[in-house]
Scaffold this motif. Structure first.
Motif: not given
Length: 298
Positions: A125-136
């Protein structure tokens, strides 16, 4: 000018470097997460410190002066060194807490990863996922992402990659479209069937033809650069769309059409920087993704 004799403020140097690479203050400010006035003040402060003009304005764009071009060669070396320090520091981190930036295609990000990320949150729970949603494709060397999910194997020796899955892509349509049509008569005679294409169209047509489906320009009533938009248009009955099995399997109701169409074999590579792979939190996320997305092949 003897740049080596000058003591630089790294924030100002970074502001200059990113502005030079992006070409405008607004684009550089977005890249650095700063306001445009703040970025402009940092660049101006560097010019005042050096006593030279680094940029000339051309409308909204900024053009490097001869002094700016000369300085750029030196600060790029500084920037690469700073990135290496950041990579090394992150790689040595043993904390199972903090952000991890994951880059993936927009369809994978929308339909597959949310549940996987939720499961990971329960585990760490202490890990924060920063999701980059891109086809590049994200540049892992420049820390645009810590982990990338790609369909091609990276060639950069500084990157660590694992083939975690192979799957097929097929043609799909909604039950409503299958009932109403128009449906293709065969692979060699698509008739008036409507397909949803991905930009650029010429490449899409060539791709289909290489796989035996003799579509014409007229068959593509819709075109988009977003896999999510294409899939949603297909779900709502606008036409036929190509999509990977992992997306189709989590989308109830979609119908596979033209079963004679040769499946498109797609590889999935999980990639990170070799030094980042020694970070406990990044290794945790990497291994969780590898297991959830398919584990070992064979």
């Amino acid at each position: 000018m003897n740049w080596q004799s000058i003591r630089f403020d790294w924030n100002q140097v970074r502001a200059f470097l990113v502005t030079a690479e992006e070409g405008t203050l607004s684009a550089a400010a977005r890249a650095l997460g700063l306001t445009q006035p703040t970025l402009g003040r940092q660049v101006t402060a560097l010019e005042e410190e050096l006593g030279v003009a680094l940029f000339e304005r051309d409308g909204r764009s900024l053009i490097l002066t001869p002094a700016g071009l000369e300085l750029l060669e030196h600060v790029r070396v500084m920037g690469e060194a700073a990135q290496q320090v950041s990579l090394s520091a992150t790689g040595q981190s043993q904390s199972i807490a903090g952000p991890v930036r994951v880059s993936a295609g927009d369809a994978m990000s929308a339909y597959v990863l949310p549940k996987i990320i939720d499961d990971l949150h329960r585990k760490a729970p202490a890990v924060r996922i920063e999701l980059i949603a891109s086809n590049q494709i994200s540049d892992l060397r420049r820390r645009e992402a810590d982990i990338a999910i790609r369909h091609v194997r990276p060639t950069d020796p500084a990157l660590y990659a694992r083939l975690i899955r192979e799957s097929d892509a097929h043609l799909y349509a909604s039950p409503d479209y299958v009932r109403r049509g128009p449906m293709p008569k065969s692979l060699t005679d698509p008739g008036q069937a409507r397909f949803i294409g991905m930009d650029p169209l010429a490449r899409m047509i060539d791709f289909f033809r290489q796989n035996g489906l003799m579509v014409e320009d007229r068959n593509f009533a819709f075109l988009t650069d977003s896999s999510v938009a294409a899939w949603e248009m297909a779900r709502q009955g606008l036409g036929i769309c190509v999509m990977g099995e992992e997306i189709a399997s989590v989308t109830p109701g979609m119908v596979r059409v033209l079963p004679d169409f040769l499946p498109i074999r797609v590889q999935m590579w999980l990639t990170t920087h070799r030094e980042l792979h020694t970070s406990r939190r990044i290794r945790l996320v990497f291994d969780h993704l590898a297991e959830a997305l398919g584990g070992k092949i064979g």
